[in-house]
Design an enzyme around this catalytic site. Structure first.
Site, PDB file in Angstrom:
ATOM      1  N   ASP A 113      -7.883 -14.794 117.976  1.00 53.51           N
ATOM      2  CA  ASP A 113      -7.001 -15.855 116.801  1.00 53.51           C
ATOM      3  C   ASP A 113      -7.823 -16.257 115.614  1.00 53.51           C
ATOM      4  O   ASP A 113      -8.950 -16.766 115.628  1.00 53.51           O
ATOM      5  CB  ASP A 113      -6.537 -17.105 117.586  1.00 53.51           C
ATOM      6  CG  ASP A 113      -5.712 -17.854 116.621  1.00 53.51           C
ATOM      7  OD1 ASP A 113      -5.650 -17.789 115.492  1.00 53.51           O
ATOM      8  OD2 ASP A 113      -5.331 -19.069 117.128  1.00 53.51           O
ATOM      9  N   SER A 150      -3.153  -5.375  99.269  1.00 56.34           N
ATOM     10  CA  SER A 150      -1.767  -5.258  98.976  1.00 56.34           C
ATOM     11  C   SER A 150      -1.789  -5.011  97.370  1.00 56.34           C
ATOM     12  O   SER A 150      -2.573  -5.418  96.529  1.00 56.34           O
ATOM     13  CB  SER A 150      -1.122  -6.858  99.084  1.00 56.34           C
ATOM     14  OG  SER A 150       0.128  -6.699  98.314  1.00 56.34           O
ATOM     15  N   TYR A 208       1.903 -15.643  99.303  1.00 53.54           N
ATOM     16  CA  TYR A 208       1.453 -14.410  99.924  1.00 53.54           C
ATOM     17  C   TYR A 208       0.546 -13.563  98.766  1.00 53.54           C
ATOM     18  O   TYR A 208      -0.497 -13.204  99.026  1.00 53.54           O
ATOM     19  CB  TYR A 208       2.609 -13.788 100.403  1.00 53.54           C
ATOM     20  CG  TYR A 208       2.116 -12.228 100.955  1.00 53.54           C
ATOM     21  CD1 TYR A 208       1.274 -12.170 102.099  1.00 53.54           C
ATOM     22  CD2 TYR A 208       2.465 -10.939 100.448  1.00 53.54           C
ATOM     23  CE1 TYR A 208       0.705 -11.216 102.753  1.00 53.54           C
ATOM     24  CE2 TYR A 208       2.077  -9.793 100.716  1.00 53.54           C
ATOM     25  CZ  TYR A 208       1.431  -9.868 102.075  1.00 53.54           C
ATOM     26  OH  TYR A 208       0.862  -8.596 102.392  1.00 53.54           O
ATOM     27  N   LYS A 210      -3.424 -12.805  98.939  1.00 50.30           N
ATOM     28  CA  LYS A 210      -3.998 -11.391  98.951  1.00 50.30           C
ATOM     29  C   LYS A 210      -4.702 -11.036  97.728  1.00 50.30           C
ATOM     30  O   LYS A 210      -5.618 -10.329  97.878  1.00 50.30           O
ATOM     31  CB  LYS A 210      -2.758 -10.451  99.106  1.00 50.30           C
ATOM     32  CG  LYS A 210      -1.782 -10.316 100.062  1.00 50.30           C
ATOM     33  CD  LYS A 210      -2.549 -10.406 101.552  1.00 50.30           C
ATOM     34  CE  LYS A 210      -2.996  -9.155 101.748  1.00 50.30           C
ATOM     35  NZ  LYS A 210      -3.611  -8.971 103.130  1.00 50.30           N
TER      36      LYS A 210
END
Length: 297
Positions: free
Chosen positions: A64, A143, A157, A161
């Site tokens: 995790d 990304s 997001y 990134k």
């Protein structure tokens, strides 16, 4: 040569594809995922079936990335079993969709936690081992949104990134003299085959989201549809996994700093090419060109 590799976020999407591609290439792969005995039990079983049917060495690892204790335990387990770690693939990530204002600060923190802080937890657990060896490779799955065209409703997001990319760039120079390689893999907007959109989170503030929907009705669906329309029919997300496997198999000193896999061509490759060239020129100006590549000896 066969390497011992840990892939984070490997229960599905790019992570699952990468774990399998690396195993097919002859490596021992630890596919990190959380909740291996509950929510991801099916993914663990599928991975075991894959390993058996292909006669490859890939196994699930309870990991995790949002919990330092879990990360530390996982890395210790791999080292105890394999003796050493050669490659870390920072793949764990989570996407959210919606107007930026409608996300609470706590939600943004969660997105940063999974996409950025997770890499720091893993690095702090594994880098002492890699530095002592004077060898290793960090692969960061980033990304194209960090430099390319960015549609709305993906702000948390995209911001996370971008932070991950900046961290990776800094780490690359700071690890070079320890002989540790860095490659940043830059996928574009694959709208199918990765579960990114299907598993995306949504804003907690429904009232704010509704206010935006009055002006931008249906925008979230339009973003997904129009991103999909940009990509050619031949766009294949497994190419990301193949490119990671290719980079891992390259000799130290010949691995690329960045690899773009962007069928939709959102412009990130051109911007990164300029940014990375400026970075190289700056290091030349300050007399630190040795930090641009991992030390070989």
């Amino acid at each position: 040569m066969s390497k011992n590799i840990v892939v984070t976020g490997a229960s599905s999407g790019f992570g699952a594809m990468t774990a399998r591609a690396l195993a097919d290439a002859g490596h021992r792969v630890y596919a990190g995922m959380r909740n291996t005995s509950s929510r991801n039990a099916a993914a663990v079983a599928e991975l075991a079936d894959y390993a058996k049917s292909r006669s490859v060495d890939v196994r699930a690892l309870e990991l995790d990335v949002t919990q330092q204790e879990s990360v530390d335990s996982a890395i210790k387990e791999v080292l105890a079993e394999a003796g050493e770690i050669d490659v870390i693939v920072h793949n764990a990530g989570h996407m959210v969709l919606g107007p930026a204002e409608a996300f609470t600060p706590e939600q943004l923190m969660e997105v940063y936690d999974v996409n950025v802080l997770s890499t720091q937890r893993v690095n702090r657990a594994v880098l002492p081992h890699l530095r002592a060896r004077g060898d290793g490779l960090l692969v960061w799955v980033g990304s194209s949104s960090t430099r390319g065209g960015t549609p709305p409703y993906l702000a948390p997001y995209f911001a996370a990134k971008a932070a991950e990319d900046s961290l990776a760039v800094s780490y690359a120079a700071e690890l070079a003299r320890f002989g540790i390689d860095t490659t940043i893999v830059v996928p574009g907007s694959f709208t199918t085959g990765t579960n990114h959109f299907a598993h995306a989170g949504h804003p907690a503030d429904a009232d704010i989201a509704a206010a935006y929907d009055a002006q931008y009705a249906g925008l979230m669906d339009q973003v997904a549809q129009r991103l999909a329309a940009l990509a050619p029919s031949t766009a294949d997300p497994t190419e990301v996994a193949r490119q990671i496997a290719r980079v891992v198999d390259l000799p130290k000193g010949s691995r690329p700093f960045r690899v773009h896999i962007d069928p939709a061509d959102d412009g990130s490759e051109r911007v990164n090419e300029l940014g990375d060239r400026i970075r190289e020129e700056f290091y030349e100006r300050i007399g630190l060109t040795d930090l641009l590549a991992a030390r070989l000896s």
